[in-house]
Design a protein around this motif. Sequence first.
Motif, PDB file in Angstrom:
ATOM      1  N   VAL A 196       4.885  -3.890   7.858  1.00 55.07           N
ATOM      2  CA  VAL A 196       6.019  -2.910   7.596  1.00 55.07           C
ATOM      3  C   VAL A 196       5.598  -1.559   7.091  1.00 55.07           C
ATOM      4  O   VAL A 196       4.540  -1.665   6.468  1.00 55.07           O
ATOM      5  CB  VAL A 196       6.896  -3.638   6.327  1.00 55.07           C
ATOM      6  CG1 VAL A 196       8.012  -2.750   6.038  1.00 55.07           C
ATOM      7  CG2 VAL A 196       7.390  -5.084   6.758  1.00 55.07           C
ATOM      8  N   VAL A 197       6.304  -0.642   7.576  1.00 53.78           N
ATOM      9  CA  VAL A 197       5.832   0.820   6.850  1.00 53.78           C
ATOM     10  C   VAL A 197       7.251   1.436   6.878  1.00 53.78           C
ATOM     11  O   VAL A 197       8.098   1.393   7.515  1.00 53.78           O
ATOM     12  CB  VAL A 197       5.209   1.503   8.247  1.00 53.78           C
ATOM     13  CG1 VAL A 197       5.085   3.019   7.561  1.00 53.78           C
ATOM     14  CG2 VAL A 197       3.701   0.921   8.460  1.00 53.78           C
ATOM     15  N   ILE A 198       7.093   1.975   5.695  1.00 53.61           N
ATOM     16  CA  ILE A 198       8.201   2.871   5.188  1.00 53.61           C
ATOM     17  C   ILE A 198       7.840   4.187   4.865  1.00 53.61           C
ATOM     18  O   ILE A 198       6.937   4.360   3.993  1.00 53.61           O
ATOM     19  CB  ILE A 198       9.043   2.310   4.010  1.00 53.61           C
ATOM     20  CG1 ILE A 198       9.474   0.838   4.001  1.00 53.61           C
ATOM     21  CG2 ILE A 198      10.295   3.258   3.440  1.00 53.61           C
ATOM     22  CD1 ILE A 198      10.040   0.103   2.779  1.00 53.61           C
ATOM     23  N   ALA A 199       8.394   5.145   5.768  1.00 51.07           N
ATOM     24  CA  ALA A 199       7.937   6.442   5.484  1.00 51.07           C
ATOM     25  C   ALA A 199       8.720   7.378   4.759  1.00 51.07           C
ATOM     26  O   ALA A 199       9.831   7.389   5.284  1.00 51.07           O
ATOM     27  CB  ALA A 199       7.336   7.060   6.912  1.00 51.07           C
ATOM     28  N   ASP A 200       8.498   7.910   3.853  1.00 53.14           N
ATOM     29  CA  ASP A 200       9.425   8.850   3.019  1.00 53.14           C
ATOM     30  C   ASP A 200       9.235  10.267   3.265  1.00 53.14           C
ATOM     31  O   ASP A 200       7.999  10.584   3.832  1.00 53.14           O
ATOM     32  CB  ASP A 200       9.324   8.685   1.598  1.00 53.14           C
ATOM     33  CG  ASP A 200      10.567   9.047   0.843  1.00 53.14           C
ATOM     34  OD1 ASP A 200      11.334   9.731   1.323  1.00 53.14           O
ATOM     35  OD2 ASP A 200      10.292   9.189  -0.656  1.00 53.14           O
ATOM     36  N   GLU A 201      10.062  11.208   3.044  1.00 55.93           N
ATOM     37  CA  GLU A 201       9.909  12.589   3.459  1.00 55.93           C
ATOM     38  C   GLU A 201       9.692  12.925   4.717  1.00 55.93           C
ATOM     39  O   GLU A 201       8.653  13.792   4.930  1.00 55.93           O
ATOM     40  CB  GLU A 201       8.928  13.198   2.482  1.00 55.93           C
ATOM     41  CG  GLU A 201       9.117  12.987   0.885  1.00 55.93           C
ATOM     42  CD  GLU A 201      10.172  13.657   0.302  1.00 55.93           C
ATOM     43  OE1 GLU A 201      10.832  14.559   1.131  1.00 55.93           O
ATOM     44  OE2 GLU A 201      10.656  13.270  -0.690  1.00 55.93           O
TER      45      GLU A 201
ATOM     46  N   GLU B 280      -7.284   8.034   8.007  1.00 55.73           N
ATOM     47  CA  GLU B 280      -6.468   7.371   8.938  1.00 55.73           C
ATOM     48  C   GLU B 280      -7.311   6.048   9.757  1.00 55.73           C
ATOM     49  O   GLU B 280      -6.752   5.189   9.892  1.00 55.73           O
ATOM     50  CB  GLU B 280      -6.223   8.363  10.100  1.00 55.73           C
ATOM     51  CG  GLU B 280      -5.544   8.100  11.312  1.00 55.73           C
ATOM     52  CD  GLU B 280      -5.476   9.213  12.270  1.00 55.73           C
ATOM     53  OE1 GLU B 280      -5.749   8.851  13.575  1.00 55.73           O
ATOM     54  OE2 GLU B 280      -4.977  10.293  12.000  1.00 55.73           O
ATOM     55  N   SER B 281      -8.496   6.507  10.057  1.00 58.38           N
ATOM     56  CA  SER B 281      -9.304   5.172  10.746  1.00 58.38           C
ATOM     57  C   SER B 281      -9.352   4.206   9.765  1.00 58.38           C
ATOM     58  O   SER B 281      -9.199   2.890  10.477  1.00 58.38           O
ATOM     59  CB  SER B 281     -10.563   6.075  10.882  1.00 58.38           C
ATOM     60  OG  SER B 281     -11.478   4.810  11.494  1.00 58.38           O
ATOM     61  N   PHE B 282      -9.587   4.151   8.608  1.00 60.10           N
ATOM     62  CA  PHE B 282      -9.497   2.969   7.801  1.00 60.10           C
ATOM     63  C   PHE B 282      -8.012   2.227   7.728  1.00 60.10           C
ATOM     64  O   PHE B 282      -8.022   0.899   8.010  1.00 60.10           O
ATOM     65  CB  PHE B 282      -9.940   3.241   6.331  1.00 60.10           C
ATOM     66  CG  PHE B 282      -9.764   2.372   5.232  1.00 60.10           C
ATOM     67  CD1 PHE B 282     -10.761   1.379   5.280  1.00 60.10           C
ATOM     68  CD2 PHE B 282      -8.652   1.841   4.467  1.00 60.10           C
ATOM     69  CE1 PHE B 282     -10.690   0.117   4.585  1.00 60.10           C
ATOM     70  CE2 PHE B 282      -8.558   0.612   3.766  1.00 60.10           C
ATOM     71  CZ  PHE B 282      -9.886  -0.046   3.454  1.00 60.10           C
ATOM     72  N   PHE B 283      -7.061   3.081   7.668  1.00 61.89           N
ATOM     73  CA  PHE B 283      -5.757   2.409   7.665  1.00 61.89           C
ATOM     74  C   PHE B 283      -5.098   1.646   8.868  1.00 61.89           C
ATOM     75  O   PHE B 283      -4.992   0.771   8.815  1.00 61.89           O
ATOM     76  CB  PHE B 283      -4.562   3.699   7.321  1.00 61.89           C
ATOM     77  CG  PHE B 283      -3.438   2.942   6.877  1.00 61.89           C
ATOM     78  CD1 PHE B 283      -3.024   2.352   5.854  1.00 61.89           C
ATOM     79  CD2 PHE B 283      -2.361   3.086   7.776  1.00 61.89           C
ATOM     80  CE1 PHE B 283      -1.701   2.038   5.576  1.00 61.89           C
ATOM     81  CE2 PHE B 283      -1.001   2.645   7.695  1.00 61.89           C
ATOM     82  CZ  PHE B 283      -0.745   1.765   6.495  1.00 61.89           C
TER      83      PHE B 283
ATOM     84  N   ASN C  70       0.837  -1.158   0.034  1.00 65.51           N
ATOM     85  CA  ASN C  70       0.008   0.007  -0.098  1.00 65.51           C
ATOM     86  C   ASN C  70       0.948   1.366   0.210  1.00 65.51           C
ATOM     87  O   ASN C  70       1.842   1.644   0.930  1.00 65.51           O
ATOM     88  CB  ASN C  70      -0.864  -0.036   1.313  1.00 65.51           C
ATOM     89  CG  ASN C  70      -1.772  -1.064   1.240  1.00 65.51           C
ATOM     90  OD1 ASN C  70      -2.761  -1.231   0.524  1.00 65.51           O
ATOM     91  ND2 ASN C  70      -1.752  -2.073   2.175  1.00 65.51           N
ATOM     92  N   ILE C  71       0.665   1.904  -0.846  1.00 66.16           N
ATOM     93  CA  ILE C  71       1.497   3.128  -1.153  1.00 66.16           C
ATOM     94  C   ILE C  71       0.466   4.454  -0.896  1.00 66.16           C
ATOM     95  O   ILE C  71      -0.493   4.356  -1.500  1.00 66.16           O
ATOM     96  CB  ILE C  71       2.252   3.370  -2.469  1.00 66.16           C
ATOM     97  CG1 ILE C  71       3.143   2.335  -2.600  1.00 66.16           C
ATOM     98  CG2 ILE C  71       2.895   4.623  -2.394  1.00 66.16           C
ATOM     99  CD1 ILE C  71       3.740   2.073  -3.856  1.00 66.16           C
ATOM    100  N   LEU C  72       0.843   5.088   0.235  1.00 68.32           N
ATOM    101  CA  LEU C  72      -0.075   6.320   0.494  1.00 68.32           C
ATOM    102  C   LEU C  72       0.603   7.616   0.874  1.00 68.32           C
ATOM    103  O   LEU C  72       1.735   7.368   1.417  1.00 68.32           O
ATOM    104  CB  LEU C  72      -0.803   6.056   1.970  1.00 68.32           C
ATOM    105  CG  LEU C  72      -1.667   4.716   2.115  1.00 68.32           C
ATOM    106  CD1 LEU C  72      -1.866   4.420   3.586  1.00 68.32           C
ATOM    107  CD2 LEU C  72      -2.669   4.560   1.383  1.00 68.32           C
TER     108      LEU C  72
ATOM    109  N   ASP D 222      -1.071  12.932   2.973  1.00 70.72           N
ATOM    110  CA  ASP D 222      -2.527  13.562   3.079  1.00 70.72           C
ATOM    111  C   ASP D 222      -3.445  12.429   3.118  1.00 70.72           C
ATOM    112  O   ASP D 222      -4.509  12.642   3.453  1.00 70.72           O
ATOM    113  CB  ASP D 222      -2.794  14.551   1.743  1.00 70.72           C
ATOM    114  CG  ASP D 222      -1.826  15.708   1.822  1.00 70.72           C
ATOM    115  OD1 ASP D 222      -1.546  16.172   3.183  1.00 70.72           O
ATOM    116  OD2 ASP D 222      -1.214  16.253   1.090  1.00 70.72           O
ATOM    117  N   LEU D 223      -3.262  11.471   2.199  1.00 73.04           N
ATOM    118  CA  LEU D 223      -4.162  10.375   2.060  1.00 73.04           C
ATOM    119  C   LEU D 223      -4.489   9.545   3.476  1.00 73.04           C
ATOM    120  O   LEU D 223      -5.451   9.275   4.066  1.00 73.04           O
ATOM    121  CB  LEU D 223      -3.846   9.347   1.299  1.00 73.04           C
ATOM    122  CG  LEU D 223      -4.974   8.294   0.706  1.00 73.04           C
ATOM    123  CD1 LEU D 223      -6.136   8.862   0.335  1.00 73.04           C
ATOM    124  CD2 LEU D 223      -4.432   7.403  -0.208  1.00 73.04           C
ATOM    125  N   LEU D 224      -3.294   9.409   4.055  1.00 69.27           N
ATOM    126  CA  LEU D 224      -3.348   8.770   5.234  1.00 69.27           C
ATOM    127  C   LEU D 224      -3.814   9.851   6.502  1.00 69.27           C
ATOM    128  O   LEU D 224      -4.627   9.046   7.010  1.00 69.27           O
ATOM    129  CB  LEU D 224      -1.671   8.627   5.896  1.00 69.27           C
ATOM    130  CG  LEU D 224      -1.461   8.073   7.333  1.00 69.27           C
ATOM    131  CD1 LEU D 224      -2.351   6.633   7.523  1.00 69.27           C
ATOM    132  CD2 LEU D 224       0.049   7.910   7.591  1.00 69.27           C
TER     133      LEU D 224
END
Length: 121
Positions: free
Chosen positions: A31-36, A20-23, A9-11, A14-16
């Motif tokens: 696994v979560v990779i957070a960029d920027e 947020e509740s759905f995610f 899942n690429i989010l 802003d989409l997250l």
Amino acid sequence: EGQVQSQWNILSYDLLSRHESFFLNKMQPAVVIADEVHYVKSMSTLRSKALMKVAALPLEFLMLLSGTPVLSKALELYPLLRMLDESAFPSYDAFKNRYYPGQPGAPAYEDELQIFLRQRI
């Protein structure tokens, strides 16, 4: 109504923030990779709050990425450090008092932060 099964899942932040509740309730990432992550320097923004909640999930792996220098002040590092290890950095005030005391001559314990970061890079 059950869990969403997917490998990737690429989010955007802003989409997250908007979903947020759905995610948090349906996706259950391992696994979560957070960029920027240089954008996540304030605990009060929607983006930061959403990512902090994701980082608090029972993840197998969390990677925080940025190609941009993160700080203009040491305090901006706090949200990222808390995501990596909440038990080591339980509160902003404790972090501020220990690592950014703002008092001339007060110890800042910068060596501790360097050791923590080196162990995780």
